[in-house]
Structure formats: C-alpha cells, structure tokens
Design a protein around this motif. Structure first.
Motif, PDB file in Angstrom:
ATOM      1  N   LYS A  38       5.226   6.440  32.120  1.00 48.18           N
ATOM      2  CA  LYS A  38       4.089   7.153  31.532  1.00 48.18           C
ATOM      3  C   LYS A  38       3.139   7.659  32.607  1.00 48.18           C
ATOM      4  CE  LYS A  38       4.204   4.588  27.160  1.00 48.18           C
ATOM      5  NZ  LYS A  38       3.483   3.652  26.267  1.00 48.18           N
ATOM      6  N   GLU A  39       2.994   6.902  33.697  1.00 47.66           N
ATOM      7  CA  GLU A  39       2.090   7.348  34.769  1.00 47.66           C
ATOM      8  C   GLU A  39       2.635   8.605  35.436  1.00 47.66           C
ATOM      9  OE1 GLU A  39       5.141   5.493  37.292  1.00 47.66           O
ATOM     10  OE2 GLU A  39       4.400   5.171  35.273  1.00 47.66           O
ATOM     11  N   GLN A  40       3.992   8.740  35.517  1.00 47.35           N
ATOM     12  CA  GLN A  40       4.588   9.947  36.075  1.00 47.35           C
ATOM     13  C   GLN A  40       4.376  11.134  35.143  1.00 47.35           C
ATOM     14  OE1 GLN A  40       5.823   9.842  39.171  1.00 47.35           O
ATOM     15  NE2 GLN A  40       5.338   7.651  39.188  1.00 47.35           N
ATOM     16  N   THR A  44       1.826  11.516  33.190  1.00 46.48           N
ATOM     17  CA  THR A  44       0.415  11.900  33.342  1.00 46.48           C
ATOM     18  C   THR A  44       0.233  12.845  34.528  1.00 46.48           C
ATOM     19  OG1 THR A  44      -0.299   9.779  32.411  1.00 46.48           O
ATOM     20  CG2 THR A  44      -1.925  11.016  33.689  1.00 46.48           C
ATOM     21  N   LYS A  72      -2.159  11.194  41.335  1.00 47.70           N
ATOM     22  CA  LYS A  72      -1.266  10.139  41.833  1.00 47.70           C
ATOM     23  C   LYS A  72      -2.075   9.067  42.563  1.00 47.70           C
ATOM     24  CE  LYS A  72       3.089   8.891  43.199  1.00 47.70           C
ATOM     25  NZ  LYS A  72       4.320   8.794  42.403  1.00 47.70           N
ATOM     26  N   ILE A  83      -4.142   6.981  39.997  1.00 46.49           N
ATOM     27  CA  ILE A  83      -3.289   6.058  39.235  1.00 46.49           C
ATOM     28  C   ILE A  83      -2.881   4.866  40.090  1.00 46.49           C
ATOM     29  CG2 ILE A  83      -0.974   5.818  38.225  1.00 46.49           C
ATOM     30  CD1 ILE A  83      -1.348   8.594  37.021  1.00 46.49           C
ATOM     31  N   GLN A  84      -2.551   5.127  41.340  1.00 48.61           N
ATOM     32  CA  GLN A  84      -2.144   4.018  42.211  1.00 48.61           C
ATOM     33  C   GLN A  84      -3.301   3.060  42.459  1.00 48.61           C
ATOM     34  OE1 GLN A  84      -0.330   5.977  45.592  1.00 48.61           O
ATOM     35  NE2 GLN A  84       1.631   6.164  44.547  1.00 48.61           N
ATOM     36  N   LEU A 123      -3.688   0.917  39.495  1.00 46.65           N
ATOM     37  CA  LEU A 123      -2.626  -0.084  39.385  1.00 46.65           C
ATOM     38  C   LEU A 123      -2.740  -1.183  40.442  1.00 46.65           C
ATOM     39  CD1 LEU A 123       0.416   2.265  38.638  1.00 46.65           C
ATOM     40  CD2 LEU A 123      -0.657   0.630  37.062  1.00 46.65           C
ATOM     41  N   ASP A 132       6.296   3.065  44.762  1.00 53.52           N
ATOM     42  CA  ASP A 132       6.188   4.157  43.790  1.00 53.52           C
ATOM     43  C   ASP A 132       7.515   4.896  43.590  1.00 53.52           C
ATOM     44  OD1 ASP A 132       6.460   6.115  45.744  1.00 53.52           O
ATOM     45  OD2 ASP A 132       4.414   6.858  45.615  1.00 53.52           O
TER      46      ASP A 132
END
Length: 540
Positions: A388-390, A392, A417, A420-421, A424, A486
């Motif tokens: 899902k993060e990809q 986004t 990116k 998000i990282q 996380l 990642d």
C-alpha cells in the motif's frame, strides 16, 4: 555465457535473422514514429527520421545488442511542452528552438556516458518512476482521445491535461462520426488483436493493420473533402530532408532561458532514465544473457540525439516495446536495429504519397493504446500487490505530474517515499548515511553486513560494494541489523542475484526471518519490529 563476436562476425553469422527482425520491427515503428512526432508537435515525418538515425548510426555505438533506438511515447509530453512554451504559439519556431535543447541534451548525455553515471539511475524509487510513466500515459490519452473522434485541434490548443480530461464528454457528444468510426475501429483492432485465434494473423503487427484500414476508410469517407479542412483529418507528414533546422536562440534569450533549462533537464533525466530501464529489461529477456554496457548505451543515445536534433528530429531512447518485439522476432545482434533503420528510410522514400492518406484518427488510436499500456489497470494492481505504501507513492506521483509537470511529479514521488520511510521508523541518518561492511571470510567467500536501513537513497553505496565481489564467489548479505529494507533495494538485489548466479556465483540473503513484510509480494519492503529494531541499533 557466449563470448562476444565482432560486429562483422555477427553480420556474417546472423544476417538473415537480423534482417527479418529489422523488417518486422520497422513495420511496427513506421506508424508509431509518425504518431509520436505528430503528438509531439513535430512534423510527423521527423519521427521516422529519428528512428532512421537511431538505427543506421546509433546501432554501431550502442552498448546493447538488441535494443531498438527511436522516438518514444514516454517523451511526447516533454517534447510537445517544449515546442508550446518555447514557440509561444508559433509551432514552427517552437520546433526549431526545441531542436536546440535536444542537441545540447544529447551532448550532455555523451558526457554522462563517458563519466559512467548510468548507476545513478538506481537512486530513483521504482514506484515513483512507474508513477511518472503512468502519468505520461494518462496525459497522452487525454489529448489523443479528442483527435480520435474528430475534435478540431484548435479546440484543444493551450489546454492542460486536466482541462483535456474535462473536455472528454463534450468531444464524445460532438464527435464527427466518420472520423470517430475510423478511430473506433482502430481501437478495436489494437485492443482485440491479442485475442485472435489465428496464429498467422497474430504475427502481423496490429499497428500496420490499423494503418491499412485507416487509409482505406479515409478514402471511402472522402476525408480530403474541403468540409473537413478545420478538422485536419489526414496526416501532413512534412518533408523528409536532412536540412539543419536547429535554432539555439533559447540559450541567448533571457525570457526563454528558464524554459530552456527546464526542458534540458527533463530531456536528459527522463530520456536517460527510460533508456536505462529499457536496457535492464531487455537484458533480462536476452536469450544469450548478455549484459549491456548501459553507460556506453547512454553515450550512444546522446550521439543519436545530437545528430537527430541537428537534422530536425525528436529525442530518442532505447524503446522497450520495439526492443521486446525485436527479441521475439528472433534478432541476434545490433544489426537488427541497423536494418530497421534502413527499411524505414526506404519506406519514407517510397511511401510518402500513402503516408499523406493516413487519418489522424488512426495515429491517435495507436497512441491511446500506447498510453493505456503505460497506465494499465494491471499496473495499478501490480503496485498495490507490492504494498500500500508503494501505491501511495505511485498515485501521488501520477496526480502531481498531471496537475503540474514531470519534474515536480517525480520530485513529489521521491519526497513521499522519504516521508513514508520516516513514518515507518527509518531514521534520517540511516537514509543519508550507510553502514555497510564487506568482508572476505575466506578465499572466494564474502559477507556483506547491512548495519542500518537499506533504502533507495543509500543503495548506490551498497551496489558499489556488491561490484567488488568477484564473479563465481559465494556471497552472504546479512540483514540481521537492518531496520528496514525497501522495495527498490529488494528489486535491485533480485536483479543482481540473477546476474551474479548466471556467472557461477552463489548469493544468500540472511537475517530477514524476523522482519515484517509490508505485503505478500516477494519483493515487498520489510522492517524489523520495534523491539528488535531497538536491539539492532544498540548492537550496531
């Protein structure tokens, strides 16, 4: 792996297969080159001229054996934008000023190739790159759909992609039905050809069938009738000549200088990136498992762009669809690209009267098909499957690109990116710095320890260490202390594994047992749970 042959040894050994593949690829390339050039606000015939240069000249400088060089749909948005903004409404002037940008971009690519900078392509997160390509596909469709149903070009002039998308209901409601029939039948052929059960027909390029059917329907509907004048229903290919049309005025004009630098950066960045991605993809399906010299290939593309720009042509790249077709047709060497250029040269010399009968709607349908493949629903589903993060990152890149431009779009994808990282649990220091350690445990046995997050921003350091491991060695990559790995790193390592093991090496990934996968995809991003992450940091 087979030993390399000289260029003329390859010709002697494989000329018949390369000649046949070159001919078949040229049948695909001819209508696409015309369509890409027209959509880029260039004289359509200049798209063919670009492919002629890409085949006859660039084939001998390329760092890859099986890629086909020519104009690409992925650069339509950039080229058309350069013509519009530099010419300020004067398309002929904009074309000639854009040529100046293309020539200088080509010279820069030559330098980049000599500096061996192809590895820098690994910096860009894959989801952002795919988002950029999908956005290009949507932008292409947003304009070509109107031309496929007979909307006058003047009604679309100066409109942004979002405005063109808003216009779709109006164009469908006010279509010119003769032109719409040609566009509609063309789309049915292009999308339905793969479902044919007759194998002999499936080998015929559907774009060629669209071209033939379009010409026949255009004659039947009398599209040369003066009543259609405002719609410009037939292609005006322009003159095929090797005249110097380039204008470097944008370099000396303070008003145009910011536009010049903007498009110079896009030509170099996007064109080089697309060529590198194609080179990698074709290496994976090369039956002989040859590995391209991608830096040399960028230099070759730069040579081609410099010559093409001087002669009035578009920027070229290593084009993925034609390159894939080249392999499927049985090509064995770079001579297939050369022969494809020769056949295209013969076509434009002999078939200009026929090209003048090609309906614009037929070419528009081809570009809608190309745009759909770039932004296919399967692509969205594939990215979602990775995580899902990809998705986004992918969606934000698409939306930003459509609303602004390609540079801001790819920058938005990279920024997303990073955000998000960080969300996380990846530390800023881990993104900026790398703590990787390569050890030789014994003769021919190596271990690479990843002591912090492995992300796209620090992958270049990881790659530099991987390149120090001799072919045929045994390598263990230990991720026990890696807080996060990642998707871009996972995908690149998967490609590295394929190459490394094809040369007799052995690769083992260790320490990922306790990592949480962000999706069920085998190359999904992975992270350590919080309690293990803390321990890993303390140990490191």
């Amino acid at each position: 792996m087979k030993s390399k042959q000289s260029i003329f040894d390859s010709l002697q050994a494989h000329w018949s297969k390369d000649l046949l593949s070159g001919f078949l690829v040229s049948l695909i390339a001819l209508p696409l080159c015309l369509g890409i050039a027209g959509a880029s606000n260039f004289p359509p015939i200049m798209g063919v001229m670009t492919a002629v240069v890409g085949g006859i000249i660039v084939a001998f400088f390329a760092g890859s054996e099986l890629t086909i060089k020519g104009p690409a749909a992925g650069l339509i948005v950039i080229v058309a934008g350069a013509v519009d903004e530099l010419g300020k409404g004067d398309m002929d002037l904009g074309w000639k000023l854009a040529l100046g940008v293309i020539v200088i971009a080509g010279l820069i690519q030559i330098v980049l190739g000599l500096l061996k900078v192809a590895k820098l392509a690994d910096f860009f997160p894959l989801s952002a790159v795919h988002g950029m390509l999908a956005a290009i596909g949507i932008i292409i469709m947003s304009k070509q759909l109107h031309l496929a149903v007979g909307t006058a070009p003047s009604e679309m002039k100066g409109k942004e992609p979002l405005e063109l998308l808003e216009m779709v209901p109006h164009s469908l409601a006010h279509m010119e039905y003769h032109i719409a029939i040609i566009g509609g039948i063309s789309l049915v052929i292009l999308f339905g050809w793969q479902y044919l059960k007759i194998k002999a027909l499936k080998k015929v390029p559907p774009a060629l069938i669209v071209l033939i059917v379009g010409v026949l329907l255009g004659q039947y509907f009398h599209l040369t009738d003066p009543n259609y004048k405002n719609l410009k229903p037939l292609v005006n290919p322009g003159d095929f000549s090797f005249n110097l049309n380039v204008n470097f005025g944008a370099v000396t004009n303070p008003e145009l200088l910011p536009i010049f630098f903007k498009y110079l950066l896009m030509f170099v960045l996007i064109g080089s990136l697309e060529s590198l991605l194609t080179g990698r993809a074709i290496d994976l399906i090369d039956p002989e498992k040859r590995k391209s010299d991608l830096s040399k290939d960028i230099m070759a593309v730069g040579i081609g762009n410099t010559i093409s720009g001087l002669l009035g042509g578009l920027p070229m790249i290593s084009e993925v669809a034609r390159s894939s077709a080249n392999i499927n047709n049985g090509a064995k060497s770079r001579w297939a690209n050369f022969f494809h250029g020769i056949f295209l040269l013969l076509f434009v010399v002999l078939l200009v009267p026929v090209i003048k009968m090609v309906p614009v709607a037929s070419l528009a349908a081809m570009l809608i098909f190309v745009g759909f493949r770039l932004a296919s629903p399967k692509e969205f589903a594939h990215i979602y499957h990775i995580g899902k993060e990809q998705l986004t990152i992918f969606l934000i890149t698409i939306i930003t690109t459509i609303a602004t431009d390609l540079l801001i779009g790819i920058a938005a994808g990279i920024l997303t990116k990073f955000i998000i990282q960080l969300a996380l649990g990846v530390r800023v220091s881990d993104i900026i710095k790398s703590r990787f350690e390569l050890q030789e445990k014994e003769l021919g046995v190596y271990q690479l320890n990843v002591n912090n997050a492995a992300v796209f921003a620090n992958y270049l350091k990881l790659k530099s260490l991987l390149q120090k491991v001799p072919d045929g060695s045994s390598l263990v990559i230990d991720f026990s202390k890696a807080s996060y790995v990642d998707h871009t790193v996972a995908d690149n390592l998967n490609n590295f594994r394929r190459d490394f093991e094809s040369k007799g090496g052995s690769l083992t990934l260790r320490g990922l047992d306790h990592h949480e996968s962000l999706s069920e995809h085998p190359l999904a991003a992975r992270r350590l749970p919080k309690h293990l992450r803390k321990n890993a940091v303390e140990i490191a």
